[in-house]
Motif scaffolding. Sequence first.
Motif, PDB file in Angstrom:
ATOM      1  N   GLN A 287       2.681  -3.970  -6.237  1.00 32.97           N
ATOM      2  CA  GLN A 287       1.861  -5.186  -6.211  1.00 32.97           C
ATOM      3  C   GLN A 287       0.949  -5.197  -4.967  1.00 32.97           C
ATOM      4  OE1 GLN A 287       2.054  -7.457  -8.938  1.00 32.97           O
ATOM      5  NE2 GLN A 287       3.107  -5.614  -9.647  1.00 32.97           N
ATOM      6  N   LEU A 288       1.501  -4.706  -3.865  1.00 29.97           N
ATOM      7  CA  LEU A 288       0.709  -4.589  -2.634  1.00 29.97           C
ATOM      8  C   LEU A 288      -0.486  -3.661  -2.890  1.00 29.97           C
ATOM      9  CD1 LEU A 288       0.390  -4.979   0.474  1.00 29.97           C
ATOM     10  CD2 LEU A 288       1.972  -3.097   0.793  1.00 29.97           C
ATOM     11  N   ALA A 289      -0.232  -2.555  -3.593  1.00 29.05           N
ATOM     12  CA  ALA A 289      -1.301  -1.592  -3.879  1.00 29.05           C
ATOM     13  C   ALA A 289      -2.392  -2.246  -4.731  1.00 29.05           C
ATOM     14  CB  ALA A 289      -0.728  -0.369  -4.593  1.00 29.05           C
ATOM     15  N   LEU A 290      -1.975  -3.096  -5.681  1.00 34.86           N
ATOM     16  CA  LEU A 290      -2.973  -3.778  -6.530  1.00 34.86           C
ATOM     17  C   LEU A 290      -3.909  -4.641  -5.685  1.00 34.86           C
ATOM     18  CD1 LEU A 290      -0.842  -4.962  -9.612  1.00 34.86           C
ATOM     19  CD2 LEU A 290      -2.666  -3.246  -9.581  1.00 34.86           C
ATOM     20  N   LEU A 291      -3.352  -5.304  -4.679  1.00 33.33           N
ATOM     21  CA  LEU A 291      -4.181  -6.180  -3.836  1.00 33.33           C
ATOM     22  C   LEU A 291      -5.091  -5.363  -2.921  1.00 33.33           C
ATOM     23  CD1 LEU A 291      -1.781  -9.092  -2.806  1.00 33.33           C
ATOM     24  CD2 LEU A 291      -3.181  -8.834  -4.842  1.00 33.33           C
ATOM     25  N   ARG A 292      -4.568  -4.267  -2.428  1.00 32.65           N
ATOM     26  CA  ARG A 292      -5.392  -3.398  -1.572  1.00 32.65           C
ATOM     27  C   ARG A 292      -6.567  -2.825  -2.366  1.00 32.65           C
ATOM     28  NH1 ARG A 292      -3.688  -2.974   3.278  1.00 32.65           N
ATOM     29  NH2 ARG A 292      -1.553  -2.455   3.879  1.00 32.65           N
ATOM     30  N   GLU A 293      -6.265  -2.460  -3.611  1.00 34.92           N
ATOM     31  CA  GLU A 293      -7.286  -1.893  -4.500  1.00 34.92           C
ATOM     32  C   GLU A 293      -8.405  -2.908  -4.746  1.00 34.92           C
ATOM     33  OE1 GLU A 293      -6.060  -0.980  -8.716  1.00 34.92           O
ATOM     34  OE2 GLU A 293      -4.933   0.503  -7.522  1.00 34.92           O
ATOM     35  N   ASP A 294      -8.011  -4.150  -4.943  1.00 36.79           N
ATOM     36  CA  ASP A 294      -8.990  -5.171  -5.279  1.00 36.79           C
ATOM     37  C   ASP A 294      -8.602  -6.510  -4.643  1.00 36.79           C
ATOM     38  OD1 ASP A 294     -10.834  -6.848  -6.278  1.00 36.79           O
ATOM     39  OD2 ASP A 294     -10.262  -6.644  -8.386  1.00 36.79           O
ATOM     40  N   PRO A 295      -9.140  -6.772  -3.425  1.00 45.33           N
ATOM     41  CA  PRO A 295      -8.786  -8.017  -2.725  1.00 45.33           C
ATOM     42  C   PRO A 295      -9.175  -9.290  -3.491  1.00 45.33           C
ATOM     43  CG  PRO A 295      -9.848  -6.457  -1.227  1.00 45.33           C
ATOM     44  CD  PRO A 295      -9.978  -5.886  -2.599  1.00 45.33           C
ATOM     45  N   GLU A 296     -10.020  -9.142  -4.511  1.00 43.78           N
ATOM     46  CA  GLU A 296     -10.341 -10.313  -5.353  1.00 43.78           C
ATOM     47  C   GLU A 296      -9.094 -10.859  -6.038  1.00 43.78           C
ATOM     48  OE1 GLU A 296     -13.795 -11.445  -6.416  1.00 43.78           O
ATOM     49  OE2 GLU A 296     -14.116 -10.592  -4.423  1.00 43.78           O
ATOM     50  N   ARG A 297      -8.046 -10.021  -6.062  1.00 47.06           N
ATOM     51  CA  ARG A 297      -6.804 -10.479  -6.699  1.00 47.06           C
ATOM     52  C   ARG A 297      -5.979 -11.386  -5.774  1.00 47.06           C
ATOM     53  NH1 ARG A 297      -5.915  -4.524  -8.668  1.00 47.06           N
ATOM     54  NH2 ARG A 297      -6.556  -4.661 -10.838  1.00 47.06           N
ATOM     55  N   ILE A 298      -6.378 -11.485  -4.504  1.00 52.55           N
ATOM     56  CA  ILE A 298      -5.527 -12.222  -3.548  1.00 52.55           C
ATOM     57  C   ILE A 298      -5.349 -13.703  -3.944  1.00 52.55           C
ATOM     58  CG2 ILE A 298      -5.199 -12.922  -1.138  1.00 52.55           C
ATOM     59  CD1 ILE A 298      -6.423 -10.267  -0.279  1.00 52.55           C
TER      60      ILE A 298
END
Length: 430
Positions: A287-298
Amino acid sequence: MMANEAGSSESSMSQSGPGDLSGFNPFDPAILAQPWEYNDRLVAEAPVHREANTGLILVSSYELVSQVLNDHETFSNRFMLMMGGGQEPKVPDAVAEVMSEGYPSVDTMLTADPPEQRRFRSLVNKGFTVRAVARLAPRIEALAAELIDAFADDGRVELRSQFSVPLPLTVIAEQLGVPRQDLAKFKEWSDGFVAQLGGMASTEEQVDAWKLIVEFQKYFEKVLNDRAENPQADIVSALINARVEGERPLNMAECLSILQQLLVAGNETTASTICEGMRLLVDNPDQLALLREDPERIPNAVEEMLRLTTPTANMWRVCIRDTELGGVEIPSGSAMLVRYSAANRDPAIFPDPHRFDVARANADEHLAFGGGVHFCLGAQLARAEMLKSFEALLERLPNPRFPKGSPPLEYPPNILLRGMTALPLEFDPA
Ligand code: HEM
């Protein structure tokens, strides 16, 4: 269940079979720390449950919690009355003595019902609207950067004391016009209120908590009197000089009660969600990787963190007329606990509810901010603080991890607020 969530819940596991919840006590420190198994059983087996040890009515499913929140004419927030069975609450003499040195506790926003609640709330609402919070965003961002600057080179941090607590504390202190040199005092006062709210304090602890509360009152009495003479563009001036539709001004006890709510509600809850959110990311590297990939997900991740953290785990209500809820009779005068932490993991609304899923489609349907007339006044501010925090933490703390051999996280017993005492982390230094 997440790695650090497992912890002590085993010790409080029920000896009881299906439908029998008598082995659980909602005040058991182990259950307060890890309420998940109890909550699951309440939602599944007894969404409205008269708890045998305390006589409290516990409401746990999403649907029924929502029903309570939306019916303030039946389920009142005047729970100070409930605590004293319709009289002023009884307190030990030693506590009463300290209390007598300060202003009396009066019901304002959180502990009042409409129409009074609305009147108090309208006085401070202006400071917390979407527009007001948008104006604060650059300050929040700068503060987050400044706090991280202080430890970014170290490769280690105790996130709670070095980041999660000072960020919201400083934001609200500045909103209330508290100078920086008084911030440490501000934190102590907040702790005093939290201890008093916890419902678990010994007489000695209550005396200590009330000493801090009286100190808080004396401090703000001075500030309020000063702002009456010399108004400034801050919330304190707005309160002391308020006249609503030509009505009487607020008295000192009411002003202090509102300030106290802003202080407590805004600090502990946001700090706990930042810590727990970081804990969730460390425990779930995918899940951390998903946020790093796309900070729009924060932003959606923040909603999911709020759902799983639910720092206001429980809140009081008192039933003020005979009613029925979920097929259970509730007589007028019943004390109730709305279990937000259970409703936010109700599988009927959130599939696979214990899973941390930053892309969960309906994460923002959580009830972490409550609902109905008492919906959190600071929700937009809290969201902005969390958004800015995670944008900065993810960018500047690469590869966050728990230090080797760190002990399990601790959650001190508090019937309303759940949050860890500390979150030690390591990361790759800048
Ligand atoms: C993650 C952060 C936060 C969470 C989870 C949270 C949660 C809540 C919840 C659940 C309620 C409703 C209580 C009820 O059911 O009666 C509430 C009310 C309230 N919150 Fe928050 N809160 C947060 C942050 C803040 C902030 C930053 C402030 C302001 C500085 C704030 C101020 C208030 C106030 C004044 C109320 C009472 C409103 C009323 O009764 O009209 N909260 N909050």
